[in-house]
Design an enzyme around this catalytic site. Sequence first.
Site, PDB file in Angstrom:
ATOM      1  N   ARG A  35       0.841  -1.203   0.000  1.00 26.67           N
ATOM      2  CA  ARG A  35       0.000   0.000   0.000  1.00 26.67           C
ATOM      3  C   ARG A  35       0.875   1.251   0.000  1.00 26.67           C
ATOM      4  NH1 ARG A  35      -2.769   1.130   4.436  1.00 26.67           N
ATOM      5  NH2 ARG A  35      -1.391  -0.047   5.798  1.00 26.67           N
ATOM      6  N   LYS A  44       8.003  -1.535   7.716  1.00 33.02           N
ATOM      7  CA  LYS A  44       7.144  -2.218   6.738  1.00 33.02           C
ATOM      8  C   LYS A  44       7.875  -2.361   5.402  1.00 33.02           C
ATOM      9  CE  LYS A  44       2.494  -1.044   8.457  1.00 33.02           C
ATOM     10  NZ  LYS A  44       1.782  -2.311   8.646  1.00 33.02           N
ATOM     11  N   LYS A 138     -17.186  -8.936  12.224  1.00 26.64           N
ATOM     12  CA  LYS A 138     -16.735 -10.088  11.425  1.00 26.64           C
ATOM     13  C   LYS A 138     -17.941 -10.769  10.755  1.00 26.64           C
ATOM     14  CE  LYS A 138     -12.187 -10.797  13.373  1.00 26.64           C
ATOM     15  NZ  LYS A 138     -11.239 -11.481  14.245  1.00 26.64           N
ATOM     16  N   ARG A 142     -18.645 -11.623   6.843  1.00 23.24           N
ATOM     17  CA  ARG A 142     -19.068 -12.965   6.391  1.00 23.24           C
ATOM     18  C   ARG A 142     -20.316 -12.883   5.521  1.00 23.24           C
ATOM     19  NH1 ARG A 142     -18.554 -17.722  10.915  1.00 23.24           N
ATOM     20  NH2 ARG A 142     -16.343 -17.461  11.368  1.00 23.24           N
TER      21      ARG A 142
HETATM   22  N1  LIG Z   1      -6.705 -14.857  18.271  1.00 24.65           N
HETATM   23  C1  LIG Z   1      -6.016 -13.885  18.810  1.00 24.65           C
HETATM   24  O1  LIG Z   1      -5.498 -14.002  19.933  1.00 24.65           O
HETATM   25  C2  LIG Z   1      -5.788 -12.623  18.006  1.00 24.65           C
HETATM   26  C3  LIG Z   1      -4.897 -11.648  18.468  1.00 24.65           C
HETATM   27  C4  LIG Z   1      -4.685 -10.522  17.657  1.00 24.65           C
HETATM   28  C5  LIG Z   1      -5.353 -10.390  16.439  1.00 24.65           C
HETATM   29  N2  LIG Z   1      -6.220 -11.354  16.052  1.00 24.65           N
HETATM   30  C6  LIG Z   1      -6.938 -11.241  14.760  1.00 24.65           C
HETATM   31  O2  LIG Z   1      -5.988 -11.368  13.707  1.00 24.65           O
HETATM   32  C7  LIG Z   1      -6.348 -10.511  12.614  1.00 24.65           C
HETATM   33  C8  LIG Z   1      -5.137  -9.665  12.225  1.00 24.65           C
HETATM   34  O3  LIG Z   1      -4.746  -8.887  13.347  1.00 24.65           O
HETATM   35  P1  LIG Z   1      -3.247  -8.379  13.545  1.00 24.65           P
HETATM   36  O4  LIG Z   1      -3.081  -8.070  14.995  1.00 24.65           O
HETATM   37  O5  LIG Z   1      -2.302  -9.309  12.873  1.00 24.65           O
HETATM   38  O6  LIG Z   1      -3.293  -7.008  12.728  1.00 24.65           O
HETATM   39  P2  LIG Z   1      -2.256  -5.794  12.720  1.00 24.65           P
HETATM   40  O7  LIG Z   1      -0.865  -6.312  12.844  1.00 24.65           O
HETATM   41  O8  LIG Z   1      -2.708  -4.746  13.683  1.00 24.65           O
HETATM   42  O9  LIG Z   1      -2.505  -5.181  11.267  1.00 24.65           O
HETATM   43  C9  LIG Z   1      -2.517  -5.990  10.130  1.00 24.65           C
HETATM   44  C10 LIG Z   1      -2.498  -5.162   8.879  1.00 24.65           C
HETATM   45  O10 LIG Z   1      -3.701  -4.450   8.696  1.00 24.65           O
HETATM   46  C11 LIG Z   1      -3.468  -3.523   7.680  1.00 24.65           C
HETATM   47  N3  LIG Z   1      -4.094  -2.226   7.946  1.00 24.65           N
HETATM   48  C12 LIG Z   1      -4.161  -1.564   9.110  1.00 24.65           C
HETATM   49  N4  LIG Z   1      -4.761  -0.374   8.931  1.00 24.65           N
HETATM   50  C13 LIG Z   1      -5.063  -0.298   7.601  1.00 24.65           C
HETATM   51  C14 LIG Z   1      -5.668   0.682   6.779  1.00 24.65           C
HETATM   52  N5  LIG Z   1      -6.114   1.827   7.274  1.00 24.65           N
HETATM   53  N6  LIG Z   1      -5.826   0.414   5.464  1.00 24.65           N
HETATM   54  C15 LIG Z   1      -5.396  -0.764   4.954  1.00 24.65           C
HETATM   55  N7  LIG Z   1      -4.795  -1.721   5.685  1.00 24.65           N
HETATM   56  C16 LIG Z   1      -4.644  -1.483   6.981  1.00 24.65           C
HETATM   57  C17 LIG Z   1      -1.948  -3.315   7.607  1.00 24.65           C
HETATM   58  O11 LIG Z   1      -1.527  -3.912   6.401  1.00 24.65           O
HETATM   59  P3  LIG Z   1      -0.203  -3.531   5.558  1.00 24.65           P
HETATM   60  O12 LIG Z   1       0.672  -4.730   5.720  1.00 24.65           O
HETATM   61  O13 LIG Z   1      -0.689  -3.348   4.183  1.00 24.65           O
HETATM   62  O14 LIG Z   1       0.372  -2.306   6.160  1.00 24.65           O
HETATM   63  C18 LIG Z   1      -1.462  -4.081   8.813  1.00 24.65           C
HETATM   64  O15 LIG Z   1      -0.176  -4.591   8.663  1.00 24.65           O
HETATM   65  C19 LIG Z   1      -7.575  -9.718  13.084  1.00 24.65           C
HETATM   66  O16 LIG Z   1      -8.740 -10.241  12.496  1.00 24.65           O
HETATM   67  C20 LIG Z   1      -7.606  -9.900  14.586  1.00 24.65           C
HETATM   68  O17 LIG Z   1      -8.913  -9.898  15.114  1.00 24.65           O
HETATM   69  C21 LIG Z   1      -6.440 -12.467  16.799  1.00 24.65           C
END
Ligand SMILES: NC(=O)c1ccc[n+]([C@@H]2O[C@H](COP(=O)([O-])OP(=O)(O)OC[C@H]3O[C@@H](n4cnc5c(N)ncnc54)[C@H](OP(=O)(O)O)[C@@H]3O)[C@@H](O)[C@H]2O)c1
Length: 312
Positions: A35, A44, A138, A142
């Site tokens: 992006r 990044k 979410k 879906r």
């Molecule tokens: N099960 C668990 O314990 C747990 C814990 C944490 C998260 N999760 C889930 O895992 C998933 C990913 O979470 P994460 O923590 O890995 O995410 P994250 O690191 O906070 O962000 C992931 C990516 O989202 C993109 N993003 C953020 N803001 C954006 C914007 N304004 N426009 C376009 N892209 C944007 C960025 O992509 P770029 O690479 O393009 O910059 C960023 O690298 C989520 O669905 C979350 O609910 C689960």
Amino acid sequence: MGKSKVLVVGGTGYIGRRIVEASLKQGHPTYVLQRPEIGLDMDKIQLLLSFKKQGAHLLRASFSDYHSLVDAVKHVDVVISAMSGVHFRSHNLLLQLKLVEAIKEAGNIKQFLPSEFGINPARMGHALEPGRVTFDEKMVVRKAIEEAKIPFTYVIANCFAAYFAANLSQMGILFPPTDTVNIYGDGNVKAVYMDENDIATYTIKAVDDPRTLNKTLYARPPDNILSQRELVQKWEKLTGKQLQKISVSEQDFLASMKGMDFVGQVGVGHFYHIFYEGCLTNFEIGENEEEASNLYPEVKYTRMDDFLKVYL
Ligand SMILES: NC(=O)c1ccc[n+]([C@@H]2O[C@H](COP(=O)([O-])OP(=O)(O)OC[C@H]3O[C@@H](n4cnc5c(N)ncnc54)[C@H](OP(=O)(O)O)[C@@H]3O)[C@@H](O)[C@H]2O)c1
């Protein structure tokens, strides 16, 4: 037939970067969305370049340029979104819907794995405010996917270990506590703890696997179904030191939400459902659902004693 081309959206994120690595490792032609908005974010940029060095293709596209998204999607067969949790940045719901729209318009995607990777939102209709926003949003994504008739797989990751096991499931810290540990209720409710790299491995395993198509895939490997007490015991065994246990009643835990900011309140809600209610394990995996360690017994998933060793 060769392996499908995989596009990872959110590829520099916490789970996204692991999914990119797993895709490369498992031999998929791997594409990562680049992006322009990342601008001068050197971390990044370096990460994207390291993916490129390992053979990934970077596809430039912006969420503010819909056609660029459609074009990016047209390059691949499978899209995996690992965009950040909606409750932290609620405009992300609109972005995720935009991605669904682009996939629908491109018309060539044979499997889409949206940014799930948590608790199954379809089982959380009763969730507490304000944390329920995570599940509600979410479900909106879906619904859009299913209405657009896009073939999907929903990956349910349960508790990321670095967020939930490293701290022995304490809120507000990411290292193990040293003296005392809060125990939720009797501490015997079963949760599921997953090394994030294993989540990425299972996610990529699900690509091109017809058994996961239009299904929910749970990561719930038997050795990682643990109560909080069992997790604490593993840590105590590793350190040779007993922690003082402080039992927190359900009422006191929920009352702790008062005075917290929004993110804290969301966290309390999620912890409540996991550690008091048992929402990760109080049901059998059923129709149109699969379990990852069952489908992919060849994956040597990380047990929590091993995971915790790095924290010693
Ligand atoms: N099960 C668990 O314990 C747990 C814990 C944490 C998260 N999760 C889930 O895992 C998933 C990913 O979470 P994460 O923590 O890995 O995410 P994250 O690191 O906070 O962000 C992931 C990516 O989202 C993109 N993003 C953020 N803001 C954006 C914007 N304004 N426009 C376009 N892209 C944007 C960025 O992509 P770029 O690479 O393009 O910059 C960023 O690298 C989520 O669905 C979350 O609910 C689960």
